[in-house]
Design an enzyme around this catalytic site. Sequence first.
Site, PDB file in Angstrom:
ATOM      1  N   ARG A  27       7.024  14.969  -8.681  1.00 53.01           N
ATOM      2  CA  ARG A  27       5.825  14.389  -8.089  1.00 53.01           C
ATOM      3  C   ARG A  27       5.144  13.412  -9.042  1.00 53.01           C
ATOM      4  NH1 ARG A  27       3.670  17.618  -3.863  1.00 53.01           N
ATOM      5  NH2 ARG A  27       1.540  17.188  -4.452  1.00 53.01           N
ATOM      6  N   TRP A  75      -1.582  14.599 -13.106  1.00 54.63           N
ATOM      7  CA  TRP A  75      -1.381  13.138 -13.112  1.00 54.63           C
ATOM      8  C   TRP A  75      -2.771  12.554 -13.289  1.00 54.63           C
ATOM      9  CZ3 TRP A  75      -2.535   8.761 -10.016  1.00 54.63           C
ATOM     10  CH2 TRP A  75      -1.688   7.666 -10.171  1.00 54.63           C
ATOM     11  N   GLY A 102      -6.426  16.538  -6.516  1.00 54.02           N
ATOM     12  CA  GLY A 102      -7.364  15.763  -5.695  1.00 54.02           C
ATOM     13  C   GLY A 102      -8.463  15.170  -6.547  1.00 54.02           C
ATOM     14  N   GLU A 481      11.628  -4.497  -0.117  1.00 58.14           N
ATOM     15  CA  GLU A 481      11.971  -3.155  -0.587  1.00 58.14           C
ATOM     16  C   GLU A 481      12.869  -3.241  -1.827  1.00 58.14           C
ATOM     17  OE1 GLU A 481      11.081  -0.301  -0.499  1.00 58.14           O
ATOM     18  OE2 GLU A 481      12.753   1.044  -0.872  1.00 58.14           O
ATOM     19  N   HIS A 504       7.264 -23.972  -1.843  1.00 64.77           N
ATOM     20  CA  HIS A 504       5.837 -24.314  -1.768  1.00 64.77           C
ATOM     21  C   HIS A 504       5.090 -23.902  -3.028  1.00 64.77           C
ATOM     22  CE1 HIS A 504       6.256 -25.740   2.288  1.00 64.77           C
ATOM     23  NE2 HIS A 504       6.960 -24.647   2.571  1.00 64.77           N
TER      24      HIS A 504
END
Length: 608
Positions: A27, A75, A102, A481, A504
């Site tokens: 995770r 994290w 959270g 992707e 461009h």
Amino acid sequence: MCGIVGYVGKNNAVPVILSGLYKLEYRGYDSAGIAVIENEALKVIKTKGRIKDLDEKIRSYGEINTNCAIGHTRWATHGAPSDVNSHPHISKNGRIAIVHNGIIENFLELREMLEAKGFEFVSQTDTEVVAHLFELNYKGNALEALQDTTKQLRGSYAIGVVTADAPSEIVCARKDNPLIIGIGEGENILGSDIPAIIGTTKNYIILNDNETARVTCEGVEVYNALGDNVSKEIHVVDWDISAAEKGGYEHFMMKEICEQAKAVKDTLSPRITKLLPNMSETKLSPEMFKNVRNIHIVACGSALYAGLVGKHIIEKLARIPCLANVASEFRYNDPIIDENDLCIVVSQSGETADTLAAMREAKKRGAKTLAIVNVVGSSAAREADSVLYTWAGPEIAVATTKAYSAQLSAMYLVAVYAAMSKGILTEEMAMGYCKEIMDLPELIDEVIKTREQVQYLASIYSNRSSTFFIGRGIDYAAAQEASLKLKEISYVHSEAYAAGELKHGTISLIEDGTLVVALANDDDVYEKTLSNIKSVKARGANVILVTNKNVTADPEICDHVIKIPKTIAELSASLSIVPMQLLAYYIGVYRGCDIDMPRNLAKSVTVE
Ligand code: F6R
């Protein structure tokens, strides 16, 4: 993002928690910790770094025997990765430990209130306020203290708490952050997702928002926001633990690239009957598409890029105006969406905070919602009006591969179903499309055979500092992707450009040795893309052409050709993406990157 494991039961809790934390590594995290109750005293061990560092630190404390513990992977959001900011956090009296996933939005105001009452803070985290607030609310009953505490929190959380007063009990709560509880025999285990609990049991319940639970060896009691005891449905994991292991591959990412044909087949097979889309398992109806005004796809990252392919095919086949929206922007842009529209959310985890927020905004404005989601029972799946599961199985590598491919397949089904519902495709025409779609798994296995060639190309180009992926239409969607994969796995700067747009401005960045990967799989625009490729080649780029045409390298056009099988243009992203995943993988390997856990990234992004 952060992960939680909590165990109470007949076995020593420490190895169970460590094994659960190892399973949650995918995770994404930067520190980890564990709290145990041993001889009625609380012990917390935590560290910045990897689970193996925590493992070693725990060993240095000697044998720990306990039947109850909680663990966490963090994290960083509030406060840098450090030992002190790691979870669990302890209350002032040292008898309560808490882990939290959270963000507590009102943490500053709570912190001030707690400081005024004499609580001292040692970390910069928002979580520490929960530990102290819990102590303030604690009158001898942990569940009641947690219920009182959560009423004072704003934001999102999954929380697990142990107290020295109740050494064989964990209490937990959830709001906008996943938490499941595995139900064993004489043992129960909570976790952020299935890999964390599957070593103990395959039976689990899903905690809903605003529910709290008391978990002991004997059982699990769940309470709703009003404090009423609620009974929960028991789900059974339908895959084996080996599906979440490497099975001889060096990295999960390569294993999952190679599993794509199966993921696509498993997603398609139950939904195609007699070569026609069969949506009976969802709540989709032909009426929904007959009358729909606009389709809004909302998603993040790769799921958004799957949505871009979806937009192309839905507009092409069903002629329904379709927008693919960045989920984090959607709800702040006052979107033009109401009961005449359909919102399709695309998500592997079904827990991405931005995607969920966008879906809730669409619902609030009256739109119907369809979730294309991989994790069974996830928030997106539970909150959407209809669900189309992608049966990709557990995806462990942070960079998505097989879930993206399964999302494309689900999109194709929706497009054909919508076009039939609107009477644009006859049954015969729809059968033609379904036949091509059903051929994809075999063709995907065919493209995996480019592996050696791609590895060779990666060995040549792994030292380049910048790469461009170009294409038109579906090829441009696939290029986006491809570019994301390279960035996240190999940390090489890359950009995806519509092939005709380079001239461009951006073409000024092309110089001798710039790597340009060109995708050209749509006959209608093949020649046009070739002209764009020639213009970068003329400026010194090294070009890899990914195409289903029978062409060979030509000094005016490209240095290398990766040949992929032919399918109809609308489906070509399913094939062209495979060598792009392989290229990102091998470049990452050559550059010594952490393939399955790239720096700064998390698998399931549960904060906004
Ligand atoms: C990239 C990747 C991410 C996710 C994104 C959405 O390889 O995995 O870009 O696609 O974070 O996640 P889900 O699909 O779980 O909503």
